[in-house]
Design an enzyme around this catalytic site. Structure first.
Site, short mmCIF file in Angstrom:
data_model
loop_
_atom_site.label_atom_id
_atom_site.label_comp_id
_atom_site.label_asym_id
_atom_site.label_seq_id
_atom_site.Cartn_x
_atom_site.Cartn_y
_atom_site.Cartn_z
N HIS A 1 0.84 -1.21 0.00
CA HIS A 1 0.00 0.00 0.00
C HIS A 1 0.87 1.26 0.00
CE1 HIS A 1 -2.79 -2.91 2.17
NE2 HIS A 1 -3.49 -2.56 1.10
N SER B 1 0.77 -9.00 1.57
CA SER B 1 -0.69 -9.08 1.63
C SER B 1 -1.12 -8.93 3.08
CB SER B 1 -1.15 -10.45 1.11
OG SER B 1 -2.47 -10.71 1.52
#
Ligand code: PAF
Length: 279
Positions: free
Chosen positions: A36, A184
């Site tokens: 991110h 993840s």
């Protein structure tokens, strides 16, 4: 700045647009990691303003999936956003996004039936619906998606193209741990032993790329080798799929070519992991 209200987010966007500011958008489900962060950094480089959203979207989870245990840590996410210079963190609740009587959905046909779509019915309908809603609220000039969710990236690009939406979709490279594991939020579920087995996914993908580069173009042979590698690890509960597909149509290839994508989904213990590589 944290914004929890849809109307407040819309007003903020309106005044930013009046000032002529460009808006970059990173939609997420929170529990932010380096993947991110890389999207946030791309957005900050390309745009005047960066908006991150955190919304664990219930309608993209199936009945027996991990909605209830999906990892959350808003305090930590806020710290990361502050550190990375995010301008606005949009954090709406489920009741605002899907009030009683909600009944409108966006469906992209064709690209959503295979790969993850075959095992997660309704998943992409949930994703495209929430992304459309978020785009309508945030009205970004550019939106950033990680290519770890390769099918999601292609589906969203198609939605934007088909519906003539005025937003540029930017796919960013997969960010991996040093040992190759694709980042993840779901990696948090893995026990140390399972995490070791999760390395089988990237190892199989890297080996597949090597085999292809040495001249193998038969998808079955490449996939067979990948299966062998993955199955040689403990805690592998199920290989849902290994597919070699065209990067745009996501259709399986009969002969493998440069630019094709190898995608897979594997259950390591109770955790479903996905990964892919572009040849
Ligand atoms: O990739 C995700 O985190 C989600 O699918 C997204 C795009 C934020 C939609 O809920």
């Amino acid at each position: 700045m944290l914004i929890t209200d849809i109307s407040r987010m819309r007003e903020t966007v309106k005044s930013l647009k009046k000032e002529g500011k460009s808006i970059g958008f990173v939609p997420t489900m929170g529990y932010l990691h380096e993947g991110h962060v890389s999207l946030i950094r791309c957005s900050r480089k390309d745009n005047d303003i960066t908006v991150v959203s955190i919304f664990v979207n219930p309608i993209q989870f199936g009945k027996n999936e991990d909605l209830d245990r999906y990892p959350r840590d808003l305090e930590r996410d806020i710290e990361i956003c502050k550190r990375e210079g995010v301008d606005y963190l949009f954090y709406p609740d489920v009741r605002q996004m899907y009030p009683e009587g909600y009944s409108t959905y966006v469906v992209v046909e064709g690209l959503t039936e295979g790969l993850c779509g075959a095992f997660r019915p309704g998943h992409f309908k949930g994703v495209t619906t929430v992304v459309m809603k978020l785009f309508n609220i945030v009205q970004p000039d550019r939106a950033y998606f990680g290519k770890k969710d390769y099918q999601q990236y292609v589906v969203i690009k198609k939605m934007v193209e088909d519906l003539n939406m005025d937003v540029q979709i930017i796919g960013c490279p997969i960010i991996r741990e040093e040992d190759g594991l694709a980042m993840s939020s779901r990696n948090k579920y893995l026990s140390p032993e399972e995490r070791e087995s999760a390395l089988s996914l990237s190892r199989a993908l890297f080996t597949a790329k090597e085999i292809f580069e040495k001249g193998e173009t038969d998808p079955e042979k490449i996939k067979q080798k990948m299966r062998q590698i993955i199955q040689s690890y403990p805690h592998i509960r199920d290989i849902q799929y290994i597919e070699i597909v065209d990067p745009k149509t996501l259709q399986p290839k009969k002969r493998v070519e440069k630019g094709d994508v190898i995608a897979l989904a594997v259950y390591v213990g109770d955790t479903r992991l996905i990964d892919n590589i572009t040849l």
